[in-house]
Write a protein that holds these residues in place. Structure first.
Motif, short mmCIF file in Angstrom:
data_model
loop_
_atom_site.label_atom_id
_atom_site.label_comp_id
_atom_site.label_asym_id
_atom_site.label_seq_id
_atom_site.Cartn_x
_atom_site.Cartn_y
_atom_site.Cartn_z
N CYS A 519 15.04 -44.97 42.47
CA CYS A 519 15.64 -44.53 41.22
C CYS A 519 15.42 -43.03 41.11
O CYS A 519 14.29 -42.54 41.27
N TRP A 521 15.45 -41.32 38.63
CA TRP A 521 14.84 -40.95 37.36
C TRP A 521 13.35 -41.31 37.32
O TRP A 521 12.52 -40.49 36.95
N CYS A 522 13.01 -42.53 37.73
CA CYS A 522 11.60 -42.95 37.63
C CYS A 522 10.97 -43.15 39.00
O CYS A 522 9.80 -43.50 39.10
N CYS A 550 18.71 -49.15 37.97
CA CYS A 550 17.26 -49.25 38.00
C CYS A 550 16.84 -50.47 37.17
O CYS A 550 17.39 -50.71 36.12
N CYS A 555 11.91 -47.45 32.48
CA CYS A 555 12.71 -46.29 32.86
C CYS A 555 13.78 -46.02 31.82
O CYS A 555 14.40 -46.93 31.27
N ILE A 557 16.68 -44.99 32.20
CA ILE A 557 18.03 -45.41 32.58
C ILE A 557 18.04 -46.84 33.14
O ILE A 557 18.90 -47.20 33.93
ZN ZN Z 1 14.34 -45.81 37.00
#
Ligand code: ZN
Length: 1024
Positions: A519, A521-522, A550, A555, A557
Motif C-alpha cells: 500500500c 499509503w500505509c 488496501c 489505513c 485509504i
Molecule cells: Zn494502506
C-alpha cells in the motif's frame, strides 16, 4: 578516534602495502606468509625479473608497455609499467632552481626459520637542482637501492622526476644460484612499502593541461570553474599526491581522496523558511512575498559571485568565460522571477500552485503515525526549478519554449520537484477547464523498466493525495486523478484477458511481483489471494479492469480503489492523469489504434503538457539514437492540437546537453541550476564540510600479480575488514558491492568470490575469519527479470546481523539507476569503468546517508595503460571528478538508424496526424497532398540547422521510403486488394507490422541491435 571508514581504509592499506597490523592495531614485524604473496602494491622487484610461466600463456594479462607521459621520461614509465616493476617515481615542476628535501622509505623482509622478518628503512637526502639543462643523477642510497633524479626545462619551470629504483639485477641472483633463483631469493630482494616524499625549496608549478583554444563554451566554463583544481604531480607506477600549503609532493600506493558531498541548505535558510514551507505556501493568503525573498536572496548571491571573480587576476578569455557564467545565473534569476509573476498575475495559476503544495503536503504526511515531526520543506532548487517551469507553462501555452534540464546529484530530490510540477499542472488544467480536462497531463519516460516500478509507486502516492483533495474540492471535476504504468505487454498485462491467463496466476503463486506490492499509503503488503472473497484480498479482477485496494482497516485509504492503471491497452485508452512509461513501450506506436493514440492528445483530448525524461544521460548510444527518431513522432503527435508540451529532463551527469537536446527534441535546452564560478557552490547546493556526507575514494593497483589475484586479495581484505569494526558499525560495509564493466568479467568475479575469496579469507584470518555463505553472494544484472530485480533489491535492505544479509553483490551498470539502498556504504570497481559518467553514477549509489559514509575502492588493472594512468593521477582526477563527464553520443541521422527506425516514425506520423493532416489508410496518405508528404515536411523542418550531410541523409531516406510506399500501393491496388496500416490477416496488404508479411517490419524495442528491420527488397525499389 578513527571512524569505521578510516579503520577499513587502514586495514586495506596494511594488507595490501604493509606492514600488517593485528586486530589490536599493533604492527606485525614478523609474518608467516611470503611477503610477495601477501602484499601487492608499493613493492619493486629486482630488475629484469621475468614473467612467471602462467602469466606468459595468458595473453590478457601481459602488460602493454606504457608510452610514458609528456613529462615523464619514458624509461621510468616503462620500468614502472612492467609486470614486475623495479622502480616507482613522481614528476613535478618547480618554478626555479632549488634544493630538494627528499625522504625515501622502504622495507625489506628476510627469512628467519618459517617466518619473514620485516626491517623498515628511511633515508633523507638533499639534492640540488640547477635546471640548467637536461640532467640525470643516480645516487646509491643504500645497498641495492638507487635514487634517480632527472631534471629538464619545460614551460613553467623545471620538471623533476624522482624515482626509487631496486638496483638488484635478477641476472646477478641467477648467476649466484647458477640457474633460476629460488622464489625466496626474489622475495628477499624485493623492496616493500616504497615511498618518496619531496619538499622543494622553490614553489611547485602547475602542470599545463591541454589548450582550450577553440574549445566549446561549456568546456571553457568547466575549465574556469575548476581553475583551482590543478595537477601538481604525476606518479609513475604509483599515485602522486601534493599539498600546496607545505609545498610538497609524495607518492602513495593506496591513494585516497575525499570527494565532498553536497548540502542543500542555504546559509540563509532561516530567512527563506516561509518560501520553502509547503504548509505556508499552501495556506498563506499571500505566499508570493516569501517567494520574492528567494529571488532577491539569489540575486544577492549572484552579486557576490561577481565580486569573487573581480578579486582574481584573470586572462581576457577567462574574464569572458566568467561573464558568461554570471549571465547564465542572471537568466536563471529572471526565469524564477517570471514564474513568480505568473503566479501573481494569474489567479488560476496561484490556486494551482497552492493546491499542488497541499497535495504534496498530504502525501508527505501520509504515514499512519500522523504528521512527521519536522516541517515539510522544499529544497531551494526544487521550488526554484518549479518556478522556472511554471513561468514557461504559462507562455500563452504555445510551448515555444526550450527544454529544461534539472542537473543535480543523485539523491538530491529531483523526483519530488517534478511530481510537484505534475500536481501543479494537473490542477491547473482541471481548474481552467471547469473540471472537464480528461487528457494525460504528464508523460514521464524512463530508459529502463527497472526504474519505472519505484516511480509508479511514488506517483501512485501522489495521486492518492490528489484524490483526497479532489473529493473536498468539486471544482477539480469528477474524473479521478490517476497514474498509469505503460511498460509494454511483456511486463504488464495488455488487457483483462492477459491478467486472467498469464499474470494473475504468477502473482498469486509469488512467481512474479505484483506491480504495486505494498500500500503506497500505509506500506502494508497487499494480499494477492486466490480467494477473492477473502477479506484480506487486495486485488480484484473485474469486467475490464483490475481493482487494487488496501485492506488495513487503520489505513486512511482502506477499501478505496487505488487510482492506478496498469493494463497496457487500457492505459492508452483511458488516459490517466500521469503516465509512467518506458521508451521501449512506444516502439509499437504505428500499430496502436486510433483511440489509444488519444494518450498523446489529438482532436478528442489535449496532449500532455509535461514530458519528463529522467536520467537523460542514459539516452546515449543505440538507445538514444533510436529514441531521437521516435521523439520526432511523439513531437508531431503531441503538437496536433497546436501546443507543444514542456520537456523537462534530469540527470546528475551531463556534458554538451544542448547538442543532445537538439538531436533528441529538436529544441534548445537550458540547464538548471546555472553553475557557480567555482564547483563548490551554485547557490542551490554547496560542497559540504561534513566528512560523513562525503565519499572516500581509494585506489589500489597491484603489481607482480594478475588482475584476478589482485581482485581476490582486495575483495578478501574488504570482506574481512568489517569484522574488525565494532558490531554496531559493521552494517554499511558488510555488503560489498562489486562493479564490473563487462558481462564476461562479471561471471569470473562471481566465481572468484565463491571459491578463491572464500578460501583466502578462511586460510588467512582463521579463527576470526568471516563466513561467506554461498547464498549471500548475489548478482544484480540488467538481464535479470523484473521479479528477480525486485527480490534482490529487497534483500539488499536486510541489515547486518541477519543470516540473509548480502555479503557481496556483483553488478554491472544496472546499479547506476534505480538502486537506492541507504544502508550501502562500500563499492569496489574491478577496473576503471569505461566512462566517467558511469563511474560517478555507480559510486553515488553508496554513502547516500550520513549513517553509512561511502567508501569507494577502485582495483586498477596494472596491465592496462588506461587503468594505470587513472591510478597515477588519482588525486588530480578525483579533485575535479565532475569535470570529466563525457558528452553522450547519438547519431539518429546515420544510415543504420534511419533504416531501422524511420519507417515506423514516418508511418506513425502519417497515420495519426501531423498539423491538420491525417489519413484513414496508407493509400490516402500517400496520395496527392496526403499526410505522408506532410510527415516528410515535418521531419525535415525539425532538423533544420543540423549539418548538411545529416539533413541530406534524412531527405534521401525519406524519398526512398515514400517511393517504396507508392509502388507498394500501386501493386496492391492493381491486384484489387485494399491497403491497411497494420496487419488485418490474409489478403490485405499491411504497411507495417512485427512480422515479415508487412511491407516494413518494425522493431519491437528501441534496443534492437540486430540487422535493420525496416527494409526488405520490394518490387523495383532501388537499394538505398
Ligand atoms: Zn494502506
Amino acid at each position: 578516534m578513527k571512524t569505521p571508514r578510516e579503520q577499513l581504509y587502514e586495514f586495506l592499506r596494511s594488507e595490501v602495502v604493509g606492514p600488517l597490523i593485528d586486530p589490536e592495531g599493533d604492527t606485525l614485524d614478523e609474518i608467516s606468509s611470503s611477503p610477495t604473496e601477501q602484499f601487492s602494491a608499493g613493492l619493486i622487484f629486482p630488475q629484469g625479473t621475468p614473467l612467471p610461466d602462467e602469466i606468459n600463456t595468458d595473453s590478457n594479462v601481459v602488460p602493454e608497455e606504457s608510452v610514458g607521459s609528456e613529462l615523464g621520461p619514458s624509461d621510468i614509465a616503462v620500468e614502472s609499467g612492467r609486470f614486475f616493476p623495479s622502480a616507482v617515481g613522481i614528476t613535478f615542476i618547480v618554478n626555479e632552481p632549488c634544493v630538494l628535501d627528499l625522504e625515501l622509505r622502504w622495507a625489506r623482509y628476510r627469512r628467519e626459520g618459517r617466518k619473514w622478518k620485516r626491517t623498515p628503512h628511511s633515508i633523507s637526502k638533499v639534492v640540488k637542482v640547477t635546471g640548467e639543462a637536461f640532467e640525470r643523477e643516480s645516487i646509491a642510497v643504500a645497498e641495492g637501492v638507487n635514487l634517480s633524479i632527472l631534471t629538464r626545462r619545460v614551460a613553467g619551470g623545471i620538471a623533476i622526476t624522482a624515482s626509487l629504483i631496486n638496483a638488484i639485477e635478477y641476472q646477478d641472483l641467477a648467476d649466484q644460484t647458477q640457474g633460476e633463483p629460488p622464489r625466496s631469493a626474489i622475495t628477499a630482494n624485493t623492496l616493500y612499502e616504497v615511498a618518496l616524499h619531496i619538499a622543494p625549496s622553490a614553489k611547485l608549478s602547475v602542470q599545463q593541461g591541454s589548450s582550450l583554444l577553440g574549445a566549446a563554451d561549456e568546456d571553457q566554463e568547466l575549465a574556469f570553474q575548476y581553475r583551482r583544481a590543478n595537477t601538481y604531480a604525476v606518479g609513475h607506477g604509483i599515485a602522486a599526491c601534493w599539498d600546496l600549503e607545505t609545498n610538497s609532493v609524495w607518492t602513495d600506493a593506496v591513494p585516497s581522496v575525499l570527494v565532498p558531498g553536497l548540502t542543500f541548505t542555504s546559509p540563509d535558510q532561516e530567512s527563506l523558511k516561509r518560501g520553502l514551507s509547503l504548509e505556508y505556501l499552501a495556506q498563506s493568503k499571500a505566499p508570493l512575498e516569501a517567494l520574492d525573498k528567494i529571488a532577491s536572496d539569489y540575486e544577492r548571491w549572484i552579486t557576490s559571485q561577481a565580486a569573487i571573480v573581480a578579486t582574481e587576476s584573470l586572462s581576457s578569455s577567462q574574464t569572458l568565460t566568467a561573464q558568461r557564467i554570471l549571465d547564465k545565473q542572471r537568466l536563471g534569476l529572471d526565469r524564477i522571477r517570471k514564474g513568480i509573476s505568473v503566479l501573481r498575475g494569474n489567479a488560476i495559476a496561484l490556486k494551482s500552485f497552492q493546491l499542488a503544495n497541499l497535495i504534496l503536503l498530504r502525501q508527505m504526511h501520509r504515514n499512519p503515525e500522523g504528521k512527521t515531526t519536522t516541517e515539510a520543506s522544499w529544497r531551494l532548487f526544487q521550488i526554484s526549478f518549479a518556478l522556472v517551469v511554471i513561468g514557461d507553462l504559462d507562455e500563452d501555452r504555445t510551448g515555444s519554449h526550450c527544454a529544461d534540464l534539472l542537473w543535480f546529484p543523485t539523491g538530491g530530490g529531483k523526483t519530488e520537484a517534478y511530481l510537484f510540477l505534475v500536481a501543479y499542472e494537473m490542477v491547473y488544467r482541471r481548474l481552467s477547464s471547469a473540471g472537464l480536462d480528461d487528457g494525460v497531463v504528464a508523460l514521464s519516460r524512463y530508459s529502463l523498466r527497472l526504474l519505472t516500478s519505484q516511480q509508479f509507486q511514488r506517483a501512485a502516492a501522489l495521486m492518492v493525495a490528489a484524490e483526497l483533495i479532489r473529493k473536498e474540492k468539486p471544482e477539480l471535476g469528477n474524473k479521478p486523478f490517476e497514474v498509469g504504468l505503460h511498460v509494454g505487454q511483456d511486463a504488464s498485462p495488455k488487457d483483462i484477458e492477459a491478467v486472467e491467463k498469464k499474470f494473475a496466476p504468477a502473482w498469486r503463486s509469488g512467481d512474479s511481483e505484483f506491480p504495486i506490492p505494498y500500500c503506497v499509503w500505509c506500506t502494508q503488503r497487499y494480499g494477492i489471494l486466490a480467494n477473492e472473497q477473502d477479506p484480506r484480498n487486495s486485488f480484484f479482477v473485474g469486467q475490464d479492469d483490475v481493482t487494487i485496494m488496501c485492506r488495513n482497516s487503520a489505513c486512511e485509504i482502506a477499501d478505496v480503489k487505488l487510482p492506478v492503471q496498469f493494463l497496457q491497452a487500457r492505459v492508452r485508452r483511458t488516459r490517466p492523469t500521469m503516465v509512467i512509461a518506458t521508451l521501449d513501450s512506444f516502439a509499437s506506436l504505428p500499430c496502436w489504434s486510433e483511440d489509444e493514440v488519444g494518450m498523446l492528445g489529438g482532436v478528442s483530448s489535449p496532449a500532455p503538457s509535461l514530458v519528463i525524461q529522467d536520467e537523460l544521460h542514459l539516452l546515449t548510444g543505440p538507445l538514444g539514437t533510436a529514441d531521437a527518431l521516435y521523439e520526432a513522432a511523439l513531437d508531431a503527435l503531441m503538437s496536433v492540437g497546436g501546443k507543444k508540451p514542456k520537456i523537462i529532463a534530469s540527470t546528475a551527469t551531463i556534458k554538451h546537453a544542448s547538442a543532445q537536446s537538439r538531436l533528441l527534441y529538436g529544441r534548445e535546452i537550458s540547464v538548471f541550476p546555472p553553475a557557480g564560478v567555482t564547483p563548490q557552490d551554485n547557490y542551490f547546493s554547496a560542497a559540504t564540510t561534513s566528512e560523513r556526507d562525503s565519499r572516500l575514494y581509494v585506489g589500489v593497483m597491484s603489481v607482480g600479480a594478475s588482475w584476478q589475484t589482485t581482485a581476490v586479495r582486495t575483495m578478501s581484505t574488504l570482506a574481512q575488514g568489517p569484522t574488525r569494526l565494532p558490531v554496531e558499525a559493521r552494517d554499511p560495509y558488510w555488503t560489498q558491492v562489486l562493479y564490473v564493466s563487462t558481462t564476461r568479467t562479471h561471471g569470473r568475479v562471481t566465481g572468484l568470490l565463491r571459491d578463491d575469496v572464500k578460501a583466502r579469507v578462511t586460510s588467512k584470518y582463521s579463527p576470526a575469519a568471516r563466513q561467506l555463505p554461498e547464498n549471500t553472494i548475489v548478482e544484480l544484472m540488467g538481464s535479470n527479470d523484473a521479479s528477480q530485480l525486485v527480490t534482490t533489491l529487497e534483500r539488499l535492505q536486510i541489515k547486518y546481523p541477519h543470516k540473509d544479509t548480502i555479503s557481496a553483490l556483483v553488478t554491472t551498470s544496472v546499479i547506476q539507476v534505480g538502486v537506492d539502498i541507504p544502508r550501502l556504504g562500500l563499492i569496489s570497481f574491478v577496473g576503471q569503468p569505461y566512462s566517467n559518467s558511469e563511474y560517478i553514477q555507480a559510486s553515488s549509489r553508496v554513502g547516500r546517508v550520513a549513517a553509512a559514509p561511502g567508501l569507494v575502492i577502485t582495483m586498477f588493472n596494472h596491465s592496462k595503460s588506461r587503468d594505470r594512468s587513472f591510478y597515477e593521477s588519482f588525486k588530480a582526477y578525483h579533485d575535479s571528478l565532475y569535470r570529466w563527464v563525457e558528452p553522450v553520443s547519438i547519431t539518429p541521422y546515420s544510415v543504420t538508424a534511419l533504416e531501422r527506425y524511420l519507417p515506423a516514425v514516418l508511418v506513425a506520423i502519417s497515420r495519426f496526424g501531423v498539423r491538420d493532416l491525417k489519413a484513414s489508410d496508407p493509400e490516402q496518405a500517400i496520395g496527392e497532398g496526403g499526410s505522408a508528404w506532410g510527415a516528410q515536411e515535418f521531419l525535415l523542418s525539425r532538423i533544420e540547422g543540423l549539418p548538411r550531410e545529416e539533413f541530406q541523409q534524412l531527405q534521401g531516406t525519406l524519398e526512398y521510403l515514400l517511393r517504396h510506399w507508392q509502388e507498394w500501393v500501386l501493386s496492391a491496388t492493381s491486384k484489387g486488394s485494399a491497403t491497411h496500416w497494420t496487419s488485418r490477416g490474409e489478403g490485405v496488404a499491411s504497411l507495417v507490422g512485427f512480422s515479415n508479411s508487412s511491407l516494413w517490419k518494425i522493431a519491437s524495442s528501441l534496443r534492437d541491435v540486430e540487422a535493420p528491420v525496416g527494409f526488405k527488397p520490394f518490387g523495383t525499389g532501388e537499394r538505398l
